[in-house]
Design an enzyme around this catalytic site. Structure first.
Site, PDB file in Angstrom:
ATOM      1  N   LYS A  53       0.953   9.884  -1.233  1.00 30.29           N
ATOM      2  CA  LYS A  53       0.054  10.919  -0.716  1.00 30.29           C
ATOM      3  C   LYS A  53       0.710  11.697   0.424  1.00 30.29           C
ATOM      4  CE  LYS A  53      -3.898  10.289  -3.042  1.00 30.29           C
ATOM      5  NZ  LYS A  53      -4.620  11.350  -3.766  1.00 30.29           N
ATOM      6  N   GLN A 112     -12.597  -6.052  10.789  1.00 26.53           N
ATOM      7  CA  GLN A 112     -11.946  -4.756  10.522  1.00 26.53           C
ATOM      8  C   GLN A 112     -13.022  -3.697  10.250  1.00 26.53           C
ATOM      9  OE1 GLN A 112     -12.053  -7.308   8.384  1.00 26.53           O
ATOM     10  NE2 GLN A 112     -11.663  -6.754   6.262  1.00 26.53           N
ATOM     11  N   TYR A 145       0.781   4.214  -2.605  1.00 15.51           N
ATOM     12  CA  TYR A 145      -0.323   5.178  -2.446  1.00 15.51           C
ATOM     13  C   TYR A 145      -0.111   6.011  -1.176  1.00 15.51           C
ATOM     14  CZ  TYR A 145      -5.293   6.633  -2.074  1.00 15.51           C
ATOM     15  OH  TYR A 145      -6.474   7.337  -1.974  1.00 15.51           O
ATOM     16  N   ASP A 146       0.123   5.308  -0.056  1.00 13.96           N
ATOM     17  CA  ASP A 146       0.225   6.004   1.235  1.00 13.96           C
ATOM     18  C   ASP A 146       1.387   6.998   1.242  1.00 13.96           C
ATOM     19  OD1 ASP A 146      -1.519   3.901   1.580  1.00 13.96           O
ATOM     20  OD2 ASP A 146      -0.672   3.206   3.469  1.00 13.96           O
ATOM     21  N   GLU A 147       2.563   6.511   0.822  1.00 12.03           N
ATOM     22  CA  GLU A 147       3.744   7.378   0.856  1.00 12.03           C
ATOM     23  C   GLU A 147       3.669   8.434  -0.246  1.00 12.03           C
ATOM     24  OE1 GLU A 147       5.688   7.596   3.245  1.00 12.03           O
ATOM     25  OE2 GLU A 147       5.648   5.656   4.248  1.00 12.03           O
ATOM     26  N   VAL A 172     -14.771  -1.961  -1.242  1.00  8.79           N
ATOM     27  CA  VAL A 172     -15.700  -2.867  -0.585  1.00  8.79           C
ATOM     28  C   VAL A 172     -17.166  -2.577  -0.888  1.00  8.79           C
ATOM     29  CG1 VAL A 172     -15.747  -1.616   1.649  1.00  8.79           C
ATOM     30  CG2 VAL A 172     -16.137  -4.078   1.571  1.00  8.79           C
ATOM     31  N   ARG A 180       0.821  -1.216   0.000  1.00  6.35           N
ATOM     32  CA  ARG A 180       0.000   0.000   0.000  1.00  6.35           C
ATOM     33  C   ARG A 180       0.853   1.264   0.000  1.00  6.35           C
ATOM     34  NH1 ARG A 180      -5.400  -1.953   2.135  1.00  6.35           N
ATOM     35  NH2 ARG A 180      -6.129   0.167   2.333  1.00  6.35           N
ATOM     36  N   ARG A 189     -14.333   0.322   8.902  1.00  9.55           N
ATOM     37  CA  ARG A 189     -14.157   1.538   8.113  1.00  9.55           C
ATOM     38  C   ARG A 189     -15.322   2.457   8.467  1.00  9.55           C
ATOM     39  NH1 ARG A 189     -10.154  -0.998   7.433  1.00  9.55           N
ATOM     40  NH2 ARG A 189      -8.952  -1.315   5.534  1.00  9.55           N
TER      41      ARG A 189
END
Ligand code: NAD
Ligand code: UDP
Length: 311
Positions: A149, A209, A145-147, A187, A142, A211
């Site tokens: 952003k 989990q 995308y994470d880094e 999802v 991930r 969200r």
């Protein structure tokens, strides 16, 4: 006052809803998109509107246009899509941010970055306030995308410090609604498409989990409120619905609302999948006067209807 507004990623899910709203408010909109995950159909209703223009471009290339305001949304958002070509995802986030910042600086206009709750990674603090620094696996699947952003946010704040640019950063939490792609992989769209098709609902992991799902119209109102807020010192702002739901409950709700006979099937949990996620939206409430107004069942009803009638 009517403005000329650039929306990068304007043919995508959130971007096209933002274009709709900005046009309805009387602005001119320039949509820039490379159609990686966007669709012409999302903007087709506006193509005959003289206030709307579209350019097929990659935000990794410099943009030479004249506008009064910029929303930078170009970037695939679904893990399935952003992991197809992770190098391109980082490039889009970082070079895209640099290019819109250079454009905004040349034109001396305000620019808003669509950042993400993913900057918090798999959060150790719950709910997540903006001053939580996050817990991102730098080398995981991930991270592109994470880094990407996170780096984009850094560039935005450095442009403010170094060039005095007027910037806004929205940390968007899971958003859903009409125009998500049927094969988007996220999802809500997956579960609705599976339920309507009578196929098994794929819960990754045990479904515990969580969200917090925000309906797209609420999110668009938040983005515009943030862009229009006069406070240049405002930091990143969480935008999302603080109503937290576990994934198994989401699956049951969608099966019930669609009156589906789909079974529920468990599949492997993807690597680095965050365990819990919920925005602390105190800042948005206090400084923007914004809070989401559409509850999950109402929003899911609209999304289900859109998927049912989609051509
Ligand atoms: P989306 O994939 O539907 O839209 C992204 C758009 O950007 C698409 O139209 C795509 O074709 C375009 N695009 C991608 N790379 C591009 C490039 N290099 N040049 C030009 N266009 C490019 O996703 P979305 O859900 O609408 O997300 C929009 C923005 O909001 C993204 O920046 C995303 O990171 C952010 N965001 C979304 C969510 C969410 O839950 N939907 C959550 C957090 C952040
Ligand atoms: N998920 C799931 N089944 C699916 C798609 C996703 O159980 O068919 C899970 C996924 O593992 C994650 C949550 O739903 O825990 C949200 O996933 P999504 O890809 O929508 O967003 P993100 O993980 O980026 O928040």
């Amino acid at each position: 006052m009517s403005k000329r507004i650039l929306v990068t990623g304007g043919a995508g899910f959130i971007g096209s809803h933002l274009c709709d709203r900005l046009l309805a408010l009387g602005h001119e909109v320039l949509c820039v998109d490379n159609y990686f995950t966007g669709r012409r159909a999302n903007i087709a209703p506006h193509l005959a509107d003289p206030a709307f223009e579209v350019l097929r471009r990659d935000v990794c290339d410099p943009l030479h246009v004249e506008v009064d305001e910029i929303y930078n949304l170009a970037c695939p958002a679904s893990p399935v899509h952003y992991q197809v070509d992770p190098v391109q995802t980082t490039r889009t986030s970082v070079l895209g941010a640099l290019n819109v910042l250079e454009l905004a600086d040349r034109l001396k206009v305000r620019v808003l970055q669509a950042s993400t709750s993913e900057v918090y990674g798999d959060p150790a603090e719950h709910p997540q306030p903006e001053n939580y620094a996050g817990n991102v696996n730098v080398t995981g699947p991930r991270a592109c995308y994470d880094e990407g952003k996170r780096c984009a946010e850094t560039l935005f704040y450095d442009y403010r410090r170094q060039h005095g640019l007027s910037i806004r950063v929205a940390r968007i939490f899971n958003t859903y609604g009409p125009r998500m792609l049927a094969d988007d992989g996220r999802v809500v769209s997956n579960f609705i498409v599976q339920a309507l098709g009578g196929r098994p609902i794929t819960i990754y992991g045990d479904g515990t989990q969580t969200r917090s799902f925000c309906y797209v119209d609420d999110l668009v109102s938040g983005l515009i409120a943030l862009m229009e807020c006069s406070d240049d010192a405002i930091g990143p702002v969480n935008l999302g619905n603080p109503n937290e739901t576990d994934i198994a409950t989401l699956a049951r709700t969608i099966v019930e609302m669609t009156e589906s006979r789909s079974d529920i099937e468990n599949a492997a949990l993807p690597e680095d999948d965050p365990v819990r996620r919920c925005p602390d939206i105190t800042l948005a409430i206090q400084r923007l006067g914004w809070r989401p107004g559409i509850d999950l069942r109402t929003g899911l009803g609209k999304a289900i209807e859109a998927f049912r009638t989609a051509k």
